[in-house]
Design an enzyme around this catalytic site. Structure first.
Site, PDB file in Angstrom:
ATOM      1  CG  HIS A  98      -5.213   5.224  -3.383  1.00  0.00           C
ATOM      2  ND1 HIS A  98      -3.948   4.659  -3.776  1.00  0.00           N
ATOM      3  CD2 HIS A  98      -6.116   5.685  -3.472  1.00  0.00           C
ATOM      4  CE1 HIS A  98      -4.408   4.860  -5.403  1.00  0.00           C
ATOM      5  NE2 HIS A  98      -5.699   5.797  -5.126  1.00  0.00           N
ATOM      6  CG  ASP A 149      -4.573  -0.391  -0.267  1.00  0.00           C
ATOM      7  OD1 ASP A 149      -4.673   1.211  -0.818  1.00  0.00           O
ATOM      8  OD2 ASP A 149      -3.841  -0.423  -0.471  1.00  0.00           O
ATOM      9  CG  HIS A 150      -1.402   2.955   1.415  1.00  0.00           C
ATOM     10  ND1 HIS A 150      -0.253   2.499   1.523  1.00  0.00           N
ATOM     11  CD2 HIS A 150      -1.834   2.217   1.070  1.00  0.00           C
ATOM     12  CE1 HIS A 150       0.047   1.838   0.250  1.00  0.00           C
ATOM     13  NE2 HIS A 150      -0.997   1.538  -0.208  1.00  0.00           N
ATOM     14  CG  HIS A 200       1.502  -2.371  -1.934  1.00  0.00           C
ATOM     15  ND1 HIS A 200       0.655  -2.097  -3.275  1.00  0.00           N
ATOM     16  CD2 HIS A 200       0.550  -1.934  -1.140  1.00  0.00           C
ATOM     17  CE1 HIS A 200      -0.373  -1.321  -3.221  1.00  0.00           C
ATOM     18  NE2 HIS A 200      -1.001  -1.604  -1.476  1.00  0.00           N
TER      19      HIS A 200
END
Length: 304
Positions: A65, A67-68, A271
């Protein structure tokens, strides 16, 4: 004790905010640096941390994903501008090499160093990195796409020699390694000197576990048993439990239940959903279950 630190570079989730960077961390074990996830802006935060870029040789990506992993291309490019020549190893679920190779070929075709990809099966618990000091093992998680966490486990070290006792018994230098590893010493006269008189125990090995992103998953408790520090995602408060289930994320209270059942020493939650301008509600809910909980925040450094 020798250095074992966790540096939080970012602790936000998918939607960018002015308060948090996307998820990224660095483990510093005896001045070897290991990055966990590489969200957008990770290299800026790495600079703020004053950690040396040259000591970062391994990056572990939990899942694909954005955002990682959106920060990877920028970081790889910057390494090139800095004149890096050492190999960079990226450990990830299947698919990252296929995604990044076209961009590397277009933007970074003049790199003076190799980017080497290592793919693993997120459904399996497997050792994905090992050196003389540490192992990194995957922790199978359950998210909307293949995802895993990582367990950084320091290896047990030999006992410490008690110098005064070794000198007193005139132990030869060539015997010291055997003694460090638990052997008794037999003098030339045949006297057996117990190992406990010549050594003291080394510091217990330390463990750090990273678990993000995942739905509440009690199956991981056994693998997390007794870790010194656990980072567990806590995207939502309990009032958003239905949303957490729908998106395969965890509430703060659920993260704390994992920590409690695993008997970890300390829990750090992160997170965070962009809906929270103040994460104190998440800390309150987690601490009610597991008191030794802290909030992740940018530039936080925790020593194990």
């Amino acid at each position: 004790m020798e250095k074992f630190e966790l540096h939080i570079l970012g602790c936000g989730s998918a939607l960018p905010t002015t308060r948090h960077f996307a998820t990224s961390q660095v483990v510093n074990l005896r001045d070897k640096l290991f990055m966990i996830d590489c969200g957008e802006g990770a290299q800026m935060q790495l600079r703020k941390s004053r950690l040396k870029f040259s000591r970062l040789n391994h990056i572990f990506i939990s899942h694909l994903h954005g955002d990682h992993c959106f920060g990877l291309m920028g970081l790889i490019s910057t390494f090139g501008l800095l004149g890096r020549t050492a190999e960079l190893h990226i450990h990830s679920p299947k698919g990252l090499e296929e995604l990044l190779t076209p961009m590397l070929n277009f933007f970074c075709h003049t790199l003076a160093y190799k980017v080497i990809f290592h793919e693993f099966d997120t459904r399996q618990t497997s050792v994905v990195y090992e050196d003389r000091s540490m192992t990194v093992t995957t922790i199978p998680l359950q998210h909307r796409i293949p995802c895993c966490g990582f367990l950084f486990a320091e290896k047990a070290r030999p006992n410490h020699i008690i110098r005064d006792m070794v000198d007193f018994y005139k132990v030869p230098v060539y015997e010291l390694n055997r003694i460090k590893n638990g052997s008794d010493y037999v003098t030339p006269e045949g006297e057996v000197i117990a190992n406990t008189r010549l050594t003291r125990p080394s510091d217990p090995p330390r463990k750090y576990a990273y678990c993000s992103d995942t739905i509440f998953r009690p199956e991981i408790v056994k693998q997390l048993s007794g870790v010194d520090l656990l980072f567990h995602e806590a995207t939502f408060a309990e009032s958003e439990l239905a949303r957490a289930k729908e998106t395969y994320h965890t509430t703060a209270a659920q993260a704390a239940r994992i920590a409690l059942e695993a008997g970890v020493r300390q829990l750090v939650i992160g997170h965070f959903s962009a809906r929270y301008e103040d994460e104190s509600i998440l800390l309150k809910e987690a601490s009610a279950v597991f008191p030794n909980t802290i909030l992740a925040k940018e530039n936080l450094c925790i020593s194990l």
